[in-house]
Scaffold this active site. Structure first.
Site, PDB file in Angstrom:
ATOM      1  CB  CYS A 112      -0.903  -0.005   1.231  1.00 32.30           C
ATOM      2  SG  CYS A 112      -1.859  -1.532   1.402  1.00 32.30           S
ATOM      3  CB  ALA A 113       3.452   1.855  -2.496  1.00 27.20           C
ATOM      4  CB  ALA A 114      -0.093   6.183  -2.518  1.00 25.96           C
ATOM      5  N   PRO A 115       2.187   7.782  -0.731  1.00 23.79           N
ATOM      6  CG  PRO A 115       2.983   9.867  -0.007  1.00 23.79           C
ATOM      7  CD  PRO A 115       2.346   8.601   0.497  1.00 23.79           C
ATOM      8  N   GLY A 116       4.653   7.087  -1.723  1.00 24.47           N
ATOM      9  CA  GLY A 116       5.933   6.571  -2.192  1.00 24.47           C
ATOM     10  C   GLY A 116       7.126   6.894  -1.314  1.00 24.47           C
ATOM     11  CG  ASP A 120      -2.250   3.357  -3.483  1.00 26.93           C
ATOM     12  OD1 ASP A 120      -1.808   3.379  -2.321  1.00 26.93           O
ATOM     13  OD2 ASP A 120      -3.358   3.841  -3.792  1.00 26.93           O
ATOM     14  CG  ASP A 173       2.676   2.331   6.004  1.00 29.44           C
ATOM     15  OD1 ASP A 173       2.712   2.257   7.239  1.00 29.44           O
ATOM     16  OD2 ASP A 173       2.478   3.394   5.384  1.00 29.44           O
ATOM     17  CB  CYS A 222       0.143   6.587  10.716  1.00 28.69           C
ATOM     18  SG  CYS A 222      -1.216   6.771   9.546  1.00 28.69           S
TER      19      CYS A 222
END
Length: 475
Positions: free
Chosen positions: A241-245, A265, A322, A372
């Site tokens: 779940c990579a954005a924004p990188g 993503d 993440d 987070c």
């Protein structure tokens, strides 16, 4: 001492969080009053920004020392800002910049602008006010006026209003780049800076277009998580779940851009952002795909689709999950209007993604799970669930260990909780450093403070010690 009210939550969400932080196990150890006091402190801290701005150096293109020198030169252009820039001893590619504030002697102006809560949060971390964030402005506001900026923390101000008497929080003063008429003309979608902040309550440099190929603005725990993953050159790694990188590009940099980093993503414009960041930072090992991580496992044996998802079982050396989460650890956050249903909706999604991640991971591979948020359900409870659901997983100690141990209440042992990292926003009292106190502060003390006064975050590291297909001999 708090300068803002505690985070505003719906009563059902506040009660839900309180039940988690005052669970039987916690209360039996610390007592009811102490647990309640700690929870109230947490709510107060969430509405205030962390004491440090954290930037990660793109070590693929430049040395940390070189970027530090460039950064100090940039700060001299920012009102001659003189604050130390510290290299983190345990995260060599991370620089820490202390935030000055809250500053209490800023004179409020007659001319006012009100911004949305998200825009207000960004201002408290050093951003200028961009036109789309402006909700209201005094009828007489002209370009060049000194304007007092307020945050509409409850989202009650009507777009285009000339005044607003509802709940608002003072963020500081700035100079308007446009008149009220230009901002609300409706003729075109304006996107640039609307108010340039000159006297923010929290003084922190704006990183808008500052050394964009060399720096990535990132919260401290977000940089820790990639070091915990510990990617190695030549490996095949999945960021689910990579954005924004930020973490994707960090993985590639730690691998010296050697190997393969697959970033997924499911939102296309976010995938474009990952590609843009990879290009900007000069990283070629990243392949980004618009794809739903819950469907990333190939269920049939059709030939490989040239490295694109879905993927064959057990094909990645390391996986970072993440996970999408309730985001309740973000700071500053003065108001959250989410319902309990929305907050609780993430746990099942996280479990779907985790199940796919376990199946995609090679035996001997490492899976790092992070969020987070501060909820027990999305953090320690997920670890307890994972260990009971997947006998092939073992919880691992983390390096570097900067956060505190995991929270009680999910049935994990003390040894297991010590292998987790929970970054608690209320671990230290709220700070109010001025420039003089920063000048006299020891570097070791400031780094210690930066480690503790950050966003709420959670990290767990697992080793897959045998194949998913192998039967557990004990069953």
């Amino acid at each position: 001492m708090p300068v803002f009210p505690k985070i505003s939550l719906t009563p059902e969400v506040e009660n839900y969080l309180k039940e988690g932080f005052m669970n039987k196990e916690v209360v039996s150890v610390s007592g009811k009053e102490a647990a309640e006091r700690k929870f109230e402190t947490l709510l107060n801290h969430l509405s205030h920004p962390p004491s440090f701005t954290t930037v990660r150096v793109n070590t693929h293109l430049a040395s940390v020392q070189h970027v530090k020198t460039l950064l100090l030169a940039e700060f001299q252009k920012f009102n001659g800002l003189s604050v130390p820039v510290l290299q983190h001893p345990d995260l060599q590619d991370v620089l820490l910049i202390p935030v000055v504030g809250p500053r209490k002697n800023i004179k409020k102006q007659q001319c006012e602008a009100v911004v949305g809560a998200q825009c207000g949060n960004a201002v408290l971390r050093g951003a200028h006010v961009y036109v789309p964030g402006i909700v209201s402005a005094s009828s007489f506001m002209k370009a060049g006026d000194v304007v007092s900026v307020y945050s509409d923390i409850k989202g009650k101000c009507k777009k285009g209003a000339r005044a607003f008497d509802g709940t608002k929080v003072f963020l500081g003063n700035g100079i308007s780049a446009l008149s009220r008429k230009e901002i609300f003309s409706g003729l075109s979608e304006l996107k640039g800076i609307g108010i340039r902040m000159t006297e923010p309550i929290y003084l922190s440099p704006s990183f808008d277009n500052v050394l964009p190929s060399y720096l990535f603005l990132q919260n401290l725990p977000s940089a820790v998580v990639t070091h915990v993953l510990n990617p190695q050159p030549g490996e095949k790694i999945l960021d689910m779940c990579a954005a924004p990188g930020g973490k994707t590009t960090h993985i590639a940099a730690l691998m010296h851009d050697q190997g393969e980093v697959i970033a997924l993503d499911k939102i296309s414009n976010k995938v474009e952002k990952i590609k843009q960041n990879a290009l900007l930072l000069g990283l070629n090992s990243i392949k980004a795909f618009c794809f739903d991580g819950t469907k990333a496992l190939k269920l049939d044996m059709i030939e490989d689709t040239e490295g694109a998802p879905p993927f064959s079982p057990e094909s990645f050396d390391r996986i970072l999950l993440d996970a999408p989460c309730s985001g309740m650890g973000q700071r500053p956050n003065m108001s959250c209007t989410w319902t309990l249903r929305e907050v609780m909706s993430y746990q099942p999604l996280q479990r779907k993604l985790f199940t796919v991640a376990v199946q995609l991971l090679k035996p001997g591979g490492v899976l790092v799970y992070s969020t987070c948020t501060i909820t027990l359900a999305e953090n320690e409870e997920q670890v307890a669930w994972a260990l009971s659901t997947f006998p092939c997983l073992q919880l691992q100690p983390q390096e570097p260990q900067i956060g505190g141990e995991g929270m009680m209440g999910a049935g994990l042992s003390l040894e297991q909780r010590r292998q987790l990292q929970r970054f608690n926003p209320s671990a230290v009292p709220l700070q109010d450093p001025d420039r003089d106190s920063l000048r006299d502060a020891r570097a070791e003390d400031m780094i210690q403070l930066a480690n503790k006064d950050c966003i709420g975050f959670f990290i767990a590291k697992f080793l897959k010690w045998k194949s998913t297909s192998e039967k557990d001999p004990q069953k």
